[in-house]
Design a protein around this motif. Structure first.
Motif, mmCIF file in Angstrom:
data_model
loop_
_atom_site.group_PDB
_atom_site.id
_atom_site.type_symbol
_atom_site.label_atom_id
_atom_site.label_comp_id
_atom_site.label_asym_id
_atom_site.label_seq_id
_atom_site.Cartn_x
_atom_site.Cartn_y
_atom_site.Cartn_z
ATOM 1 N N ALA A 44 0.814 -1.223 0.000
ATOM 2 C CA ALA A 44 0.000 0.000 0.000
ATOM 3 C C ALA A 44 0.845 1.269 0.000
ATOM 4 C CB ALA A 44 -0.911 0.000 1.222
ATOM 5 N N LYS A 45 2.146 1.161 -0.289
ATOM 6 C CA LYS A 45 3.024 2.322 -0.126
ATOM 7 C C LYS A 45 2.630 3.487 -1.030
ATOM 8 C CE LYS A 45 6.614 0.427 -3.204
ATOM 9 N NZ LYS A 45 8.034 -0.011 -3.271
ATOM 10 N N ALA A 46 2.143 3.210 -2.238
ATOM 11 C CA ALA A 46 1.726 4.307 -3.124
ATOM 12 C C ALA A 46 0.509 5.014 -2.558
ATOM 13 C CB ALA A 46 1.428 3.783 -4.523
ATOM 14 N N GLU A 47 -0.468 4.239 -2.089
ATOM 15 C CA GLU A 47 -1.688 4.835 -1.538
ATOM 16 C C GLU A 47 -1.407 5.592 -0.249
ATOM 17 O OE1 GLU A 47 -2.843 2.151 -4.600
ATOM 18 O OE2 GLU A 47 -1.474 1.861 -2.898
ATOM 19 N N ILE A 48 -0.506 5.063 0.590
ATOM 20 C CA ILE A 48 -0.140 5.764 1.826
ATOM 21 C C ILE A 48 0.525 7.095 1.486
ATOM 22 C CG2 ILE A 48 1.341 5.693 3.869
ATOM 23 C CD1 ILE A 48 0.935 2.632 3.884
ATOM 24 N N ALA A 49 1.418 7.083 0.480
ATOM 25 C CA ALA A 49 2.066 8.325 0.062
ATOM 26 C C ALA A 49 1.051 9.311 -0.502
ATOM 27 C CB ALA A 49 3.147 8.016 -0.974
ATOM 28 N N MET A 50 0.087 8.801 -1.264
ATOM 29 C CA MET A 50 -0.914 9.688 -1.869
ATOM 30 C C MET A 50 -1.782 10.369 -0.825
ATOM 31 S SD MET A 50 -2.190 7.930 -5.440
ATOM 32 C CE MET A 50 -2.135 6.196 -5.002
ATOM 33 N N ILE A 51 -2.217 9.615 0.176
ATOM 34 C CA ILE A 51 -3.085 10.245 1.180
ATOM 35 C C ILE A 51 -2.328 11.296 1.983
ATOM 36 C CG2 ILE A 51 -4.624 8.255 1.367
ATOM 37 C CD1 ILE A 51 -3.244 7.637 4.087
ATOM 38 N N LYS A 52 -1.001 11.078 2.162
ATOM 39 C CA LYS A 52 -0.229 12.068 2.912
ATOM 40 C C LYS A 52 -0.046 13.366 2.131
ATOM 41 C CE LYS A 52 1.908 12.708 6.096
ATOM 42 N NZ LYS A 52 1.547 14.101 6.231
ATOM 43 N N VAL A 53 -0.199 13.313 0.822
ATOM 44 C CA VAL A 53 -0.211 14.529 0.019
ATOM 45 C C VAL A 53 -1.615 15.116 -0.022
ATOM 46 C CG1 VAL A 53 0.132 15.498 -2.288
ATOM 47 C CG2 VAL A 53 1.741 13.803 -1.403
ATOM 48 N N VAL A 54 -2.579 14.270 -0.291
ATOM 49 C CA VAL A 54 -3.949 14.734 -0.545
ATOM 50 C C VAL A 54 -4.616 15.293 0.707
ATOM 51 C CG1 VAL A 54 -6.283 13.947 -1.141
ATOM 52 C CG2 VAL A 54 -4.325 13.243 -2.540
ATOM 53 N N ALA A 55 -4.559 14.575 1.824
ATOM 54 C CA ALA A 55 -5.334 14.967 3.001
ATOM 55 C C ALA A 55 -4.892 16.308 3.603
ATOM 56 C CB ALA A 55 -5.303 13.861 4.053
ATOM 57 N N PRO A 56 -3.603 16.542 3.861
ATOM 58 C CA PRO A 56 -3.232 17.840 4.432
ATOM 59 C C PRO A 56 -3.520 19.012 3.506
ATOM 60 C CG PRO A 56 -1.476 16.244 4.766
ATOM 61 C CD PRO A 56 -2.436 15.631 3.808
ATOM 62 N N ASN A 57 -3.277 18.841 2.197
ATOM 63 C CA ASN A 57 -3.553 19.927 1.258
ATOM 64 C C ASN A 57 -5.046 20.202 1.159
ATOM 65 O OD1 ASN A 57 -1.016 20.947 -0.388
ATOM 66 N ND2 ASN A 57 -0.687 18.788 0.033
ATOM 67 N N MET A 58 -5.834 19.143 1.154
ATOM 68 C CA MET A 58 -7.287 19.313 1.157
ATOM 69 C C MET A 58 -7.738 20.059 2.405
ATOM 70 S SD MET A 58 -10.105 18.036 2.948
ATOM 71 C CE MET A 58 -9.491 16.507 3.651
ATOM 72 N N ALA A 59 -7.249 19.637 3.564
ATOM 73 C CA ALA A 59 -7.664 20.263 4.814
ATOM 74 C C ALA A 59 -7.258 21.732 4.864
ATOM 75 C CB ALA A 59 -7.089 19.502 6.003
ATOM 76 N N CYS A 60 -6.045 22.026 4.424
ATOM 77 C CA CYS A 60 -5.602 23.423 4.403
ATOM 78 C C CYS A 60 -6.545 24.283 3.564
ATOM 79 C CB CYS A 60 -4.185 23.520 3.851
ATOM 80 S SG CYS A 60 -2.876 23.094 5.020
ATOM 81 N N GLN A 61 -6.958 23.788 2.402
ATOM 82 C CA GLN A 61 -7.821 24.565 1.528
ATOM 83 C C GLN A 61 -9.210 24.743 2.109
ATOM 84 O OE1 GLN A 61 -7.264 26.184 -1.939
ATOM 85 N NE2 GLN A 61 -8.709 27.070 -0.496
ATOM 86 N N VAL A 62 -9.788 23.659 2.623
ATOM 87 C CA VAL A 62 -11.137 23.744 3.188
ATOM 88 C C VAL A 62 -11.158 24.664 4.405
ATOM 89 C CG1 VAL A 62 -12.973 22.423 4.324
ATOM 90 C CG2 VAL A 62 -11.847 21.491 2.286
ATOM 91 N N ILE A 63 -10.166 24.516 5.284
ATOM 92 C CA ILE A 63 -10.111 25.370 6.475
ATOM 93 C C ILE A 63 -9.911 26.826 6.070
ATOM 94 C CG2 ILE A 63 -8.848 25.856 8.605
ATOM 95 C CD1 ILE A 63 -8.101 22.807 8.613
ATOM 96 N N ASP A 64 -9.082 27.056 5.076
ATOM 97 C CA ASP A 64 -8.850 28.420 4.604
ATOM 98 C C ASP A 64 -10.151 29.050 4.087
ATOM 99 O OD1 ASP A 64 -6.707 30.508 3.766
ATOM 100 O OD2 ASP A 64 -7.888 30.214 1.952
ATOM 101 N N TRP A 65 -10.916 28.305 3.322
ATOM 102 C CA TRP A 65 -12.201 28.817 2.841
ATOM 103 C C TRP A 65 -13.152 29.096 4.012
ATOM 104 C CZ3 TRP A 65 -12.574 24.564 -1.468
ATOM 105 C CH2 TRP A 65 -11.924 25.014 -2.623
ATOM 106 N N ALA A 66 -13.142 28.219 5.003
ATOM 107 C CA ALA A 66 -14.003 28.432 6.170
ATOM 108 C C ALA A 66 -13.590 29.687 6.927
ATOM 109 C CB ALA A 66 -13.950 27.207 7.089
ATOM 110 N N MET A 67 -12.293 29.902 7.060
ATOM 111 C CA MET A 67 -11.804 31.120 7.710
ATOM 112 C C MET A 67 -12.270 32.354 6.937
ATOM 113 S SD MET A 67 -7.945 29.784 8.592
ATOM 114 C CE MET A 67 -7.328 31.359 9.167
ATOM 115 N N GLN A 68 -12.229 32.281 5.618
ATOM 116 C CA GLN A 68 -12.618 33.423 4.795
ATOM 117 C C GLN A 68 -14.082 33.786 5.002
ATOM 118 O OE1 GLN A 68 -10.096 34.727 3.319
ATOM 119 N NE2 GLN A 68 -10.987 36.355 2.076
ATOM 120 N N VAL A 69 -14.930 32.786 5.104
ATOM 121 C CA VAL A 69 -16.355 33.031 5.338
ATOM 122 C C VAL A 69 -16.584 33.661 6.711
ATOM 123 C CG1 VAL A 69 -18.557 31.850 5.795
ATOM 124 C CG2 VAL A 69 -17.269 31.326 3.723
ATOM 125 N N HIS A 70 -15.743 33.330 7.668
ATOM 126 C CA HIS A 70 -15.898 33.876 9.019
ATOM 127 C C HIS A 70 -15.349 35.293 9.146
ATOM 128 C CE1 HIS A 70 -16.895 29.753 10.112
ATOM 129 N NE2 HIS A 70 -17.234 30.181 11.320
#
Length: 404
Positions: free
Chosen positions: A334-360
């Motif tokens: 699963a090394k490829a999938e583990i590497a992919m989630i470590k890229v995808v999840a933090p970047n996704m969270a940063c963007q979603v949280i940033d948008w939420a901050m903007q609305v606030h």
């Protein structure tokens, strides 16, 4: 394909959600108030009474040590079964400790369970599973680019029936907690060995002479007390040779076994943060009026909400796939999938949280809402367990290898 959670997982999800509703969300303000009170009293690095009060409640409801796959300890869940529970806990950054499921203890417990001797397990794993002590993982160093762990310069030198440890570590999470009783330390035992056989991991009791906590490191102004991310100096620290994990030169082997599950946990907790941020974003957008209509009616807000929904669900499915592959085929497969989630999840969270901050608006930047703190956590995890660039490099090599 069946994307439903198993009945066992659904039952545990309901119970963890109920516990969070009853005990965790109502106490978020108390958490920060207690930390302020401790700080004013000169005791910032003191375990919070709130956490210690909630731990027995979680344990009484059998919501304790829910991680630890391939083990008779805890709930005996697979990575795939535990992942959605980590997401629920992740909605409040300190909640995981209530269930004895917080980093770095989870990874350290898995390491000792998988690679420790019976004596090491009795001394360190047992009290960690009981929640009586906490631990730290000492790997990253300020003097070298630790994203390449072969750069690590700290030394672990055999001298008769003991080892002598010297080195300077930083971002040693958990070392600030006075309950921290043991470090897992990574250093070189043989600098002349093959590149990935030079490093070893060893258990170091926190009260061993020669250990100096230099300072807590801040993340965008947060020091994460009483847990902390510390800079620590190890000078002529002497530990018994029996403290070595698995054997000399096997540090990388241990790291690969340790980091896979830890990355799953981090990513699912991030998905929980992103879900909560989207919820806060929707509630705020629906309750505020700007330029004659609710913020939720603004097209840009609707686009961001829709995109956030897509991004969160995509990240969750990829993380669950990685967890499933780890369960059925092992971390290496699963090394490829583990590497992919470590890229995808933090970047996704940063963007979603940033948008939420903007609305606030301005409120999103201050302590009235948890979003600013959420962002620091998400941004940090683009480094923790390896920076984005390292994981992207690994993914690319695997992809190119298909056509070599």
């Amino acid at each position: 394909m069946d994307f439903n959670y198993s009945p066992r997982t659904q039952e545990l999800q309901a119970r963890v959600k109920a516990f969070m509703d009853q005990h965790v969300y109502p106490n978020e303000a108390r958490y920060w108030a207690e930390l302020r009170e401790n700080t004013e009293a000169g005791k910032r690095w003191t375990p919070l009474k709130l956490i210690e009060e909630l731990k027995p409640k979680a344990r009484a409801e059998n919501l304790w040590n829910l991680f630890l796959p391939e083990s008779s300890h805890g709930a005996g869940l697979t990575n795939q079964e535990y992942a959605p529970l980590a997401e629920i806990m992740g909605r409040v950054p300190w909640a995981s400790e209530v269930f004895n499921c917080s980093a770095p203890d989870t990874g350290n417990m898995e390491t000792i369970e998988r690679y420790g001797t019976p004596e090491q397990k009795q001394r360190w794993l047992a009290p960690l599973l009981e929640g009586k002590i906490r631990s730290a993982f000492a790997m990253t160093e300020p003097a070298v680019a630790s994203s390449d762990a072969t750069n690590i310069e700290s030394r672990i030198e055999r001298q008769g029936d003991h080892y002598l440890i010297n080195g300077r570590k930083w971002w040693t999470s958990g070392a600030g907690d006075p309950r921290c009783a043991v470090y897992i330390f990574m250093g070189k035992t043989d600098p002349d060995a093959p590149r990935h056989s030079q490093q070893s991991m060893i258990l170091v009791p926190a009260d061993t002479p020669g250990i100096t906590i230099v300072r807590p490191l801040q993340v965008f102004g947060y020091d994460d007390a009483p847990h902390g991310h510390m800079e620590v100096v190890f000078k002529d620290v002497k530990v018994p040779a029996t403290n070595m994990l698995l054997g000399e030169g096997r540090g990388f082997e241990i790291a690969q076994g340790r980091l896979g599950p830890g990355r799953i946990h981090h990513c699912m907790r991030l998905i929980g943060l992103a879900e909560r941020s989207l919820e806060l974003m929707c509630r705020r957008a629906s309750s505020r009026v700007a330029f004659g209509k609710p913020v939720a009616s603004q097209t840009v807000t609707q686009e961001r909400i829709a995109e956030a929904r897509c991004m969160i669900d995509q990240a969750r499915l990829l993380t669950l796939k990685a967890a499933w592959m780890m369960d059925v085929a092992g971390n290496k497969t699963a090394k490829a999938e583990i590497a992919m989630i470590k890229v995808v999840a933090p970047n996704m969270a940063c963007q979603v949280i940033d948008w939420a901050m903007q609305v606030h608006g301005g409120a999103g930047m201050c302590e009235d809402f948890p979003l600013a703190y959420f962002y620091t956590i998400a941004r940090t995890l683009r480094f923790a367990d390896g920076p984005d660039e390292v994981h992207r490099n690994a993914i690319a090599k695997i992809e190119l290898g298909k056509y070599a």
